[in-house]
Design an enzyme around this catalytic site. Structure first.
Site, PDB file in Angstrom:
ATOM      1  N   GLU A  12     -23.476  -0.920 -50.949  1.00  0.00           N
ATOM      2  CA  GLU A  12     -22.273  -0.407 -51.616  1.00  0.00           C
ATOM      3  C   GLU A  12     -22.100  -0.910 -53.038  1.00  0.00           C
ATOM      4  O   GLU A  12     -21.680  -0.170 -53.909  1.00  0.00           O
ATOM      5  CB  GLU A  12     -20.985  -0.800 -50.857  1.00  0.00           C
ATOM      6  CG  GLU A  12     -20.861  -0.252 -49.476  1.00  0.00           C
ATOM      7  CD  GLU A  12     -21.175  -1.314 -48.449  1.00  0.00           C
ATOM      8  OE1 GLU A  12     -20.465  -1.355 -47.452  1.00  0.00           O
ATOM      9  OE2 GLU A  12     -22.116  -2.094 -48.654  1.00  0.00           O
ATOM     10  N   ASP A  84     -22.116  -2.110 -45.364  1.00  0.00           N
ATOM     11  CA  ASP A  84     -21.582  -3.127 -44.456  1.00  0.00           C
ATOM     12  C   ASP A  84     -21.693  -2.712 -42.994  1.00  0.00           C
ATOM     13  O   ASP A  84     -21.796  -1.527 -42.666  1.00  0.00           O
ATOM     14  CB  ASP A  84     -20.108  -3.415 -44.788  1.00  0.00           C
ATOM     15  CG  ASP A  84     -19.964  -4.183 -46.096  1.00  0.00           C
ATOM     16  OD1 ASP A  84     -20.962  -4.757 -46.559  1.00  0.00           O
ATOM     17  OD2 ASP A  84     -18.852  -4.193 -46.657  1.00  0.00           O
ATOM     18  N   ASP A  86     -19.497  -2.745 -40.566  1.00  0.00           N
ATOM     19  CA  ASP A  86     -18.326  -2.260 -39.835  1.00  0.00           C
ATOM     20  C   ASP A  86     -18.284  -0.725 -39.825  1.00  0.00           C
ATOM     21  O   ASP A  86     -19.219  -0.070 -40.287  1.00  0.00           O
ATOM     22  CB  ASP A  86     -17.041  -2.855 -40.435  1.00  0.00           C
ATOM     23  CG  ASP A  86     -16.875  -2.504 -41.914  1.00  0.00           C
ATOM     24  OD1 ASP A  86     -17.667  -1.686 -42.438  1.00  0.00           O
ATOM     25  OD2 ASP A  86     -15.959  -3.058 -42.551  1.00  0.00           O
ATOM     26  N   GLU A  88     -16.469   1.373 -41.542  1.00  0.00           N
ATOM     27  CA  GLU A  88     -16.459   1.965 -42.887  1.00  0.00           C
ATOM     28  C   GLU A  88     -17.886   2.034 -43.428  1.00  0.00           C
ATOM     29  O   GLU A  88     -18.283   3.041 -44.014  1.00  0.00           O
ATOM     30  CB  GLU A  88     -15.580   1.123 -43.827  1.00  0.00           C
ATOM     31  CG  GLU A  88     -14.108   1.127 -43.489  1.00  0.00           C
ATOM     32  CD  GLU A  88     -13.435   2.466 -43.730  1.00  0.00           C
ATOM     33  OE1 GLU A  88     -13.704   3.107 -44.767  1.00  0.00           O
ATOM     34  OE2 GLU A  88     -12.646   2.898 -42.872  1.00  0.00           O
ATOM     35  N   TYR A 298     -20.510 -12.173 -43.315  1.00  0.00           N
ATOM     36  CA  TYR A 298     -19.619 -11.021 -43.458  1.00  0.00           C
ATOM     37  C   TYR A 298     -18.183 -11.414 -43.141  1.00  0.00           C
ATOM     38  O   TYR A 298     -17.909 -12.088 -42.147  1.00  0.00           O
ATOM     39  CB  TYR A 298     -20.086  -9.896 -42.526  1.00  0.00           C
ATOM     40  CG  TYR A 298     -19.389  -8.590 -42.785  1.00  0.00           C
ATOM     41  CD1 TYR A 298     -19.362  -8.045 -44.064  1.00  0.00           C
ATOM     42  CD2 TYR A 298     -18.745  -7.905 -41.761  1.00  0.00           C
ATOM     43  CE1 TYR A 298     -18.718  -6.851 -44.315  1.00  0.00           C
ATOM     44  CE2 TYR A 298     -18.103  -6.705 -42.005  1.00  0.00           C
ATOM     45  CZ  TYR A 298     -18.093  -6.186 -43.286  1.00  0.00           C
ATOM     46  OH  TYR A 298     -17.447  -5.001 -43.533  1.00  0.00           O
ATOM     47  N   ARG A 300     -15.331  -9.517 -42.633  1.00  0.00           N
ATOM     48  CA  ARG A 300     -14.410  -8.691 -41.833  1.00  0.00           C
ATOM     49  C   ARG A 300     -14.857  -8.758 -40.372  1.00  0.00           C
ATOM     50  O   ARG A 300     -15.747  -8.033 -39.947  1.00  0.00           O
ATOM     51  CB  ARG A 300     -14.392  -7.242 -42.325  1.00  0.00           C
ATOM     52  CG  ARG A 300     -13.819  -7.096 -43.723  1.00  0.00           C
ATOM     53  CD  ARG A 300     -13.616  -5.664 -44.147  1.00  0.00           C
ATOM     54  NE  ARG A 300     -13.218  -5.613 -45.556  1.00  0.00           N
ATOM     55  CZ  ARG A 300     -14.027  -5.367 -46.571  1.00  0.00           C
ATOM     56  NH1 ARG A 300     -15.314  -5.149 -46.340  1.00  0.00           N
ATOM     57  NH2 ARG A 300     -13.590  -5.340 -47.804  1.00  0.00           N
ATOM     58  N   HIS A 343     -20.725  -9.218 -34.385  1.00  0.00           N
ATOM     59  CA  HIS A 343     -20.464  -9.966 -35.611  1.00  0.00           C
ATOM     60  C   HIS A 343     -20.440 -11.459 -35.297  1.00  0.00           C
ATOM     61  O   HIS A 343     -20.362 -11.866 -34.160  1.00  0.00           O
ATOM     62  CB  HIS A 343     -19.099  -9.593 -36.186  1.00  0.00           C
ATOM     63  CG  HIS A 343     -19.000  -8.176 -36.652  1.00  0.00           C
ATOM     64  ND1 HIS A 343     -17.945  -7.732 -37.403  1.00  0.00           N
ATOM     65  CD2 HIS A 343     -19.813  -7.109 -36.470  1.00  0.00           C
ATOM     66  CE1 HIS A 343     -18.116  -6.446 -37.666  1.00  0.00           C
ATOM     67  NE2 HIS A 343     -19.225  -6.057 -37.106  1.00  0.00           N
TER      68      HIS A 343
END
Length: 747
Positions: A12, A84, A86, A88, A298, A300, A343
């Site tokens: 990203e 990432d 997740d 999103e 990470y 989140r 995670h």
């Protein structure tokens, strides 16, 4: 001759691309999509409900050049999609795959929870297919949010005549939490009670039991206090027993998103948004003397899991630097959630980069947050701390009343070397047995306190405990509420504005599910189920829309018939006919109108107030005077010579120039009393953190409470204005006594 590029990795952000590229060979190029590429249209609904909620996607504004460059650089190359890990990130990978024309069955998706050489090389070796279930969960969330925002927001605009208002699916439930708390504070009536304790050598020993039973501290009223004092008037007090034991304290769990935000907000006074922005930098990589370097995993996540390799490194670090006695036996706290255990918790990528070494690589806020994360992680891997506890039990001669105090002495600090415990050392010097001599029986008047207002930290904790939102959305929810002016931040407290109350009321009456905390949490669980393949995303949308459409149609029909129950009577009375004024919604904001004579009174933007049923409660200080009728101070503006007037704003009254907007001069309103030290004018000011304080214009003396010109009848010391039970009174800090202004005027 340089190797020909055969592989392209897409992430990203440019910072992340730079960090990853140094770990891959020269036949790899790492490029950035610079965030999301495609989304639902900005200027239309973009969801075909009749065609099973089929979304219509379009390139986001300004992304045409990015997509063109990505197509050019990936042509004829092996492409790895590495956003990432997740939902999103999975959705970004899915959109990129479509735009670049990649085979949807190709194994080209790589995921990693930290940006280190070994992790990146391992991820490249084992690519997977894009996870359609995870993409489905993100699509469901995005479309749900679009339905709620697109269908309800126009209703808010039409009623409130304010295009800045909007309804969000999760933000509305969070707003309801804040509104309910503010109402509870407003309705709260304090109850007086008495604390009873023994005073022995400057040590307070509280009463804990009556007739062998624990009692509620609020239960001792004035009558009960006198009964107890009478019982204990002539008695002696004895050490009944001293119990000594060893108490161990467990280390904290490593950070997850919510606890990281709570700690950074509490320790540094940051916002949740700022915390996540800095954490993102530490995860993606920061330019250092050693090149771009990623410092944390990470950020989140709601899992406290730690990889075996990271645990071993932490064990070795502690053993080498502090000794084996500091090494712990880490246990993951069991979580009810199934999703995020792929995670890890938030931890340093390399535990050997301790704060001392990190200081040579990074600085400022980056170093502050990294140090916090490192300390919490190494504490979680450390040994328990050990205390010796002494519990002293003291009783009167009749053994009816029990007083107790606990002394603690730390034997071994363990994890507390890195992370302070909530209960530290406190030692008491008391004999082991016999009668206590020279003891004094004391009472202290107190009162029950209203519930505390939420801060960003406590709201994040509440949202997490209630299952509202997810690690990636906590900061966004709070930022949206602040940006929409539904909530203001005063000091560190989050306070709903009058508009926030009205929006919440409107949604609760007409779209109850949208503000219902349990419904919102249940929807989050359904999104989790989509991600693990237990249900289909379109069936969840269909189920939601069936009930939502009924509420929508009913509300729109009420609006057509002008039968929408949306009326508020205020506590402000008309100056002409003494009738309670009604709240109205106009194109320039909220205002009050007299139902009898039609007189209007303006309200400042962001005005604070509380609604209960169809009543609104406002402060007289927040009412705007008619233009030209403002109260004059008698002084002239130092900048333009115009008259200075007293105006009202969101946080009360202030001095301004009557020639506004041509002259923008403002000044704080002076305090009602002169400086107790030198007798000069005192200014009312606000600190950077929003706390009100008072400062003398001459000697610079500062006060937290507003000085008055009254003197204490007992000690002749200065009195200050201070609120008690929501009533403004005069307070003597030396005598710790309150006085009513009317009583002092009679003296």
């Amino acid at each position: 001759m340089p190797k020909k590029i055969k592989n392209v990795v897409i992430v990203e952000s440019p910072a992340k691309a730079k960090t990853i590229e140094k770990y891959l060979g020269s036949d790899y190029k790492v490029v950035a999509s610079k965030g999301h590429i495609r989304d639902l249209p900005q200027k239309k609904f973009g969801v075909d409900i009749e065609k099973d909620f089929e979304p219509e996607f379009e390139l986001m504004p300004g992304k045409e050049k990015v997509v063109a460059e990505l197509k050019k650089v990936t042509k004829g190359k092996k492409v790895y999609l590495a956003p990432d890990m997740d939902r999103e990130g999975e959705a970004i990978a899915w959109h990129l795959s479509y735009l670049l024309g990649l085979d949807e069955d190709e194994e080209n998706r790589i995921v990693f929870s930290e940006i280190t050489k070994d992790t990146i090389l391992e991820a490249i070796k084992s690519p997977k297919k894009i996870d359609d279930k995870k993409v489905g969960a993100q699509l469901a969330r995005r479309i749900l949010d679009r339905i709620v925002g697109y269908k309800i927001s126009p209703i808010l605009w039409r009623i409130l005549k304010d295009y800045n208002t909007s309804a969000g699916r999760v933000q509305s439930a969070a707003l309801k939490i804040l509104v309910d708390r503010e109402r509870a504070i407003f309705k709260f009536k304090p109850k007086e009670f008495y604390k009873i304790f023994l005073k022995y050598m400057d040590q307070d020993i509280p009463l804990v039991k009556i007739n062998g039973k624990k009692y509620k501290k609020e239960s001792i009223n004035e009558k009960k206090k006198y009964e107890i004092l009478k019982d204990l008037k002539e008695t002696n007090f004895y050490i009944e027993k001293v119990e000594e034991k060893e108490a161990k304290r467990n280390p904290p769990q490593p950070f997850i998103t919510s606890t990281l935000q709570q700690s950074a907000i509490s320790k540094f006074g940051w916002s949740s948004k700022k915390t996540m922005q800095i954490a993102q930098k530490l995860y993606e990589g920061i330019e250092t003397a050693d090149g771009p370097l990623a410092f944390i995993t990470y950020m989140r996540t709601d899992s406290t899991r730690i990889s075996e390799e990271a645990q071993k490194k932490a064990f070795n670090y502690l053993n080498e630097n502090y000794g084996k006695e500091y090494t712990g036996h880490f246990k993951v706290k069991k979580s009810k959630k199934k999703i995020q255990d792929a995670h890890e918790a938030i931890r340093p990528t390399d535990v050997y980069i301790d704060p001392a070494k990190a200081k040579k690589l990074i600085s400022g806020d980056n170093l502050k947050l990294y140090t916090l994360i490192w300390n919490r992680f190494i504490a979680s891997q450390s040994a328990q701390s050990v205390y010796t506890e002494k519990i002293y039990t003291i009783m009167d001669a009749s053994k009816k009343y029990t007083f107790e105090v606990i002394g603690r002495k730390r034997k071994f600090d363990g994890f507390e070397k890195f992370w302070s415990s909530s209960t530290g050392e406190k030692e008491y010097e008391l004999p082991k047995s016999g009668e206590l001599k020279n003891i004094e029986l004391k009472t202290e008047k107190d009162e029950t306190k209203p519930p505390s207002r939420y801060t960003e930290a406590s709201l994040v904790k509440e949202m997490e405990s209630k299952g509202i939102g997810r690690p990636s959305t906590y900061a966004t929810i709070i930022t949206t509420l602040l940006n929409r002016k539904y909530v203001v931040k005063e000091k560190s407290n989050l306070i709903p504005t009058l508009v926030g109350f009205i929006v919440s009321d409107l949604l609760e009456k007409n779209f109850p599910d949208i503000v219902d905390v349990k419904f919102t949490a249940h929807m989050e669980e359904k999104l989790d189920k989509i991600e693990i393949g237990e249900t289909n995303w379109k069936s969840i949308l269909s189920e939601f829309y069936k009930d939502f459409e009924k509420f929508l149609n009913t509300t729109e029909q009420k609006m057509k018939e002008k039968s929408l129950d949306f009326y508020y009577k205020s506590n402000i009375k008309c100056s002409k006919c003494n009738v309670e004024m009604e709240l109205q919604f106009g194109r320039y904001g909220l205002f009050l109108k007299c139902p009898e004579c039609g007189e209007n009174k303006g309200l400042p933007k962001g005005v604070l107030g509380v609604t209960i049923d169809n009543n609104v409660y406002l402060s007289e200080d927040n009412i705007l005077p008619e233009k030209g009728k403002e109260e004059k101070t008698g002084d002239k503006c130092p900048e333009c010579g115009g008259d200075l007037i007293i105006k009202s704003g969101r946080f009360g009254k202030f001095i301004a120039c009557s020639n506004y907007p041509d002259c923008k001069y403002t000044a704080p309103l002076p305090a009602r009393g002169k400086c107790p030290k030198c007798g000069s004018k005192v200014h009312k000011l606000k600190s950077k953190k929003g706390k009100i304080y008072f400062k003398c214009s001459e000697c610079g003396e500062m006060f937290w409470d507003e000085p008055s010109d009254y003197r204490c009848p007992s000690c002749n010391g200065p009195l200050f204005y201070k609120k008690k039970n929501k009533e403004e009174m005069l307070y003597c800090p030396d005598e710790k006594k309150f006085f009513k202004e009317s009583e002092l005027n009679e003296l």
